[in-house]
Design a protein around this motif. Structure first.
Motif, PDB file in Angstrom:
ATOM      1  N   GLY A  62      36.643  13.355  43.167  1.00  0.00           N
ATOM      2  CA  GLY A  62      37.672  12.977  44.069  1.00  0.00           C
ATOM      3  C   GLY A  62      38.389  14.184  44.667  1.00  0.00           C
ATOM      4  N   THR A  63      39.682  14.201  44.668  1.00  0.00           N
ATOM      5  CA  THR A  63      40.528  15.163  45.421  1.00  0.00           C
ATOM      6  C   THR A  63      40.065  16.583  44.950  1.00  0.00           C
ATOM      7  N   GLY A  64      40.238  16.987  43.738  1.00  0.00           N
ATOM      8  CA  GLY A  64      39.855  18.339  43.028  1.00  0.00           C
ATOM      9  C   GLY A  64      38.751  18.890  43.547  1.00  0.00           C
ATOM     10  N   ALA A  65      37.642  18.023  43.425  1.00  0.00           N
ATOM     11  CA  ALA A  65      36.384  18.666  43.906  1.00  0.00           C
ATOM     12  C   ALA A  65      36.209  18.945  45.181  1.00  0.00           C
ATOM     13  N   MET A  66      37.032  18.012  46.232  1.00  0.00           N
ATOM     14  CA  MET A  66      37.003  18.304  47.417  1.00  0.00           C
ATOM     15  C   MET A  66      37.846  19.330  47.752  1.00  0.00           C
ATOM     16  N   CYS A  67      38.905  19.784  47.230  1.00  0.00           N
ATOM     17  CA  CYS A  67      39.509  21.071  47.555  1.00  0.00           C
ATOM     18  C   CYS A  67      38.691  22.162  47.283  1.00  0.00           C
ATOM     19  N   LYS A  68      38.140  22.191  46.160  1.00  0.00           N
ATOM     20  CA  LYS A  68      36.903  23.086  46.059  1.00  0.00           C
ATOM     21  C   LYS A  68      35.889  23.318  47.044  1.00  0.00           C
TER      22      LYS A  68
ATOM     23  N   VAL B 220      44.664  11.632  53.735  1.00  0.00           N
ATOM     24  CA  VAL B 220      44.863  12.315  55.211  1.00  0.00           C
ATOM     25  C   VAL B 220      43.286  12.975  55.587  1.00  0.00           C
ATOM     26  N   VAL B 221      43.365  13.431  56.778  1.00  0.00           N
ATOM     27  CA  VAL B 221      42.008  14.287  56.942  1.00  0.00           C
ATOM     28  C   VAL B 221      42.364  15.872  57.098  1.00  0.00           C
ATOM     29  N   ALA B 222      41.784  16.682  56.325  1.00  0.00           N
ATOM     30  CA  ALA B 222      42.351  18.003  56.510  1.00  0.00           C
ATOM     31  C   ALA B 222      40.822  18.896  56.833  1.00  0.00           C
ATOM     32  N   VAL B 223      41.117  19.791  57.346  1.00  0.00           N
ATOM     33  CA  VAL B 223      39.990  20.677  58.036  1.00  0.00           C
ATOM     34  C   VAL B 223      40.482  22.243  57.644  1.00  0.00           C
ATOM     35  N   ARG B 224      39.025  22.899  57.408  1.00  0.00           N
ATOM     36  CA  ARG B 224      39.275  24.315  56.976  1.00  0.00           C
ATOM     37  C   ARG B 224      39.777  24.925  58.488  1.00  0.00           C
ATOM     38  N   GLU B 225      40.756  25.792  58.130  1.00  0.00           N
ATOM     39  CA  GLU B 225      41.481  26.610  59.355  1.00  0.00           C
ATOM     40  C   GLU B 225      40.458  27.500  59.803  1.00  0.00           C
TER      41      GLU B 225
ATOM     42  N   ILE C  94      41.127  12.887  52.190  1.00  0.00           N
ATOM     43  CA  ILE C  94      41.485  13.682  50.861  1.00  0.00           C
ATOM     44  C   ILE C  94      43.008  12.834  50.701  1.00  0.00           C
ATOM     45  N   LEU C  95      43.366  12.963  49.307  1.00  0.00           N
ATOM     46  CA  LEU C  95      44.591  12.563  48.904  1.00  0.00           C
ATOM     47  C   LEU C  95      45.680  13.289  49.464  1.00  0.00           C
ATOM     48  N   THR C  96      46.750  12.898  50.092  1.00  0.00           N
ATOM     49  CA  THR C  96      48.077  13.662  50.731  1.00  0.00           C
ATOM     50  C   THR C  96      48.350  14.433  49.741  1.00  0.00           C
ATOM     51  N   GLU C  97      48.918  14.059  48.282  1.00  0.00           N
ATOM     52  CA  GLU C  97      49.603  14.762  47.540  1.00  0.00           C
ATOM     53  C   GLU C  97      48.618  16.043  47.172  1.00  0.00           C
ATOM     54  N   GLY C  98      47.311  15.924  46.903  1.00  0.00           N
ATOM     55  CA  GLY C  98      46.483  16.677  46.396  1.00  0.00           C
ATOM     56  C   GLY C  98      46.078  17.815  47.281  1.00  0.00           C
ATOM     57  N   ILE C  99      45.988  17.651  48.613  1.00  0.00           N
ATOM     58  CA  ILE C  99      45.719  18.756  49.790  1.00  0.00           C
ATOM     59  C   ILE C  99      46.975  19.568  49.937  1.00  0.00           C
ATOM     60  N   ILE C 100      48.156  18.805  49.928  1.00  0.00           N
ATOM     61  CA  ILE C 100      49.226  19.505  50.226  1.00  0.00           C
ATOM     62  C   ILE C 100      49.616  20.644  49.039  1.00  0.00           C
TER      63      ILE C 100
ATOM     64  N   ASN D   4      44.587  27.245  49.495  1.00  0.00           N
ATOM     65  CA  ASN D   4      43.333  26.393  50.365  1.00  0.00           C
ATOM     66  C   ASN D   4      43.748  26.654  51.751  1.00  0.00           C
ATOM     67  N   LYS D   5      42.968  27.434  52.705  1.00  0.00           N
ATOM     68  CA  LYS D   5      43.326  27.593  53.886  1.00  0.00           C
ATOM     69  C   LYS D   5      42.617  26.587  54.885  1.00  0.00           C
ATOM     70  N   SER D   6      43.592  25.602  54.604  1.00  0.00           N
ATOM     71  CA  SER D   6      43.218  24.270  55.412  1.00  0.00           C
ATOM     72  C   SER D   6      44.237  23.615  55.995  1.00  0.00           C
ATOM     73  N   LYS D   7      44.132  22.641  57.118  1.00  0.00           N
ATOM     74  CA  LYS D   7      45.524  22.034  57.595  1.00  0.00           C
ATOM     75  C   LYS D   7      45.057  20.527  57.743  1.00  0.00           C
ATOM     76  N   ILE D   8      46.147  19.931  57.386  1.00  0.00           N
ATOM     77  CA  ILE D   8      46.128  18.671  57.800  1.00  0.00           C
ATOM     78  C   ILE D   8      46.115  18.123  59.377  1.00  0.00           C
TER      79      ILE D   8
END
Length: 284
Positions: free
Chosen positions: A41-47, A189-194, A59-65, A72-76
């Motif tokens: 899930g989200t925790g693994a994707m954040c990593k 949401v869709v998040a991308v590494r900056e 990824i889950l909205t609250e998790g990536i925020i 985490n240097k990413s953006k929604i």
């Protein structure tokens, strides 16, 4: 052809991505999009985003925020599913727990700290007026298989996961669902590494355009309910109910939603401060 790695949960929400890959739509635009299933899930994707294993995540909205604020240097870049996620609250079939009040102060199984199952346990506790310090306790179980083992063996007492994904486990008598807890905002949401986004904006736009064309007409795909039921081993009537409750998005996340999520996470002491919209979101 440019190789781009994307991650997501192996669940029915993400069928639109699979269809685009199956039909070769990304390759037609000279993009070799490689999908990676994240069972954790989200925790693994954040990593995965932090480590550069993936360039993008659904990824889950609250998790990536929470994780962006934590470094985490990413953006929604877009909302993917604009309706809430309905979290089922599950106990083992033979558990003595029957109501939400029964699980107050017991141990929640979570995939990892910072995951959706972790953050939503706080939302559920707040919804029910629990003491967030005294009435919450956690056991890390990594994924759905770990939850089955954890609850069955009594290592944890309850587990929150997407209602329809866990429905087969309820139907076959592994879990019992005692309640639901919808997320108070758009769920995915869709998040991308900056670093990736800086030099690949056009490719990200192309990828989003392809998936958006699919999601905008998703419910009109012939026999889509049967396709989902077969691929994700769900009952047809459950899939049909899920389709009536789910709406996809082709727009970016609003300032109001970003504020709402941050207000909630701040009140729960999950984030230390609120960030500006521009520090969390990239407008393409």
């Amino acid at each position: 052809m440019k190789k781009i790695n994307i991650g997501g949960v192996p669940e029915h929400f993400n069928l639109a991505w699979y269809l685009g890959l199956k039909n070769g739509e990304f390759k037609d635009e000279n993009i070799n999009l490689r999908w990676k299933d994240y069972f954790g899930g989200t925790g693994a994707m954040c990593k995965g985003l932090r480590d550069g294993d993936i360039d993008m995540a659904v990824i889950l909205t609250e998790g990536i925020i929470k994780d962006i604020i934590a470094g985490n240097k990413s953006k929604i870049v877009q909302v993917f599913v604009k309706t809430p996620l309905i979290w089922g609250i599950h106990v083992a079939q033979n558990s003595n727990y029957k109501t939400i009040e029964d699980i107050k102060g017991t141990k929640a199984a979570i995939s990892r700290y910072g995951s959706g199952s972790h953050l939503m346990a706080y939302i559920n506790a707040q919804n029910n007026g629990w003491n967030l310090e005294k009435d919450l306790d956690f056991e890390v179980i990594k994924n759905l298989d770990g939850a089955v083992e954890g609850l069955t063996e009594g290592k944890a007492d309850y587990f929150m996961w997407e209602k329809f994904t866990t429905k087969p486990l309820v139907d076959n008598g592994v879990f019992r669902r005692i309640d639901n807890c919808p997320s108070p905002w758009p769920c995915f949401v869709v998040a991308v590494r900056e670093e990736f986004l800086e030099s690949n904006k056009d490719d990200v736009k192309t990828i989003l355009n392809i998936v958006n064309n699919t999601t905008s007409e998703f419910k009109d795909i012939p026999s889509i309910d049967r396709m989902i039921a077969n691929r994700y081993e769900q009952e047809l009537e459950d899939v049909q109910e899920w389709l009536t409750l789910t709406e996809w998005s082709q727009e970016n996340i609003s300032k109001a939603t970003i504020n709402k999520v941050q207000d909630e996470l701040l009140a729960l002491n999950i984030i230390p401060e609120k960030w500006k919209y521009e520090d969390l979101v990239e407008k393409l």
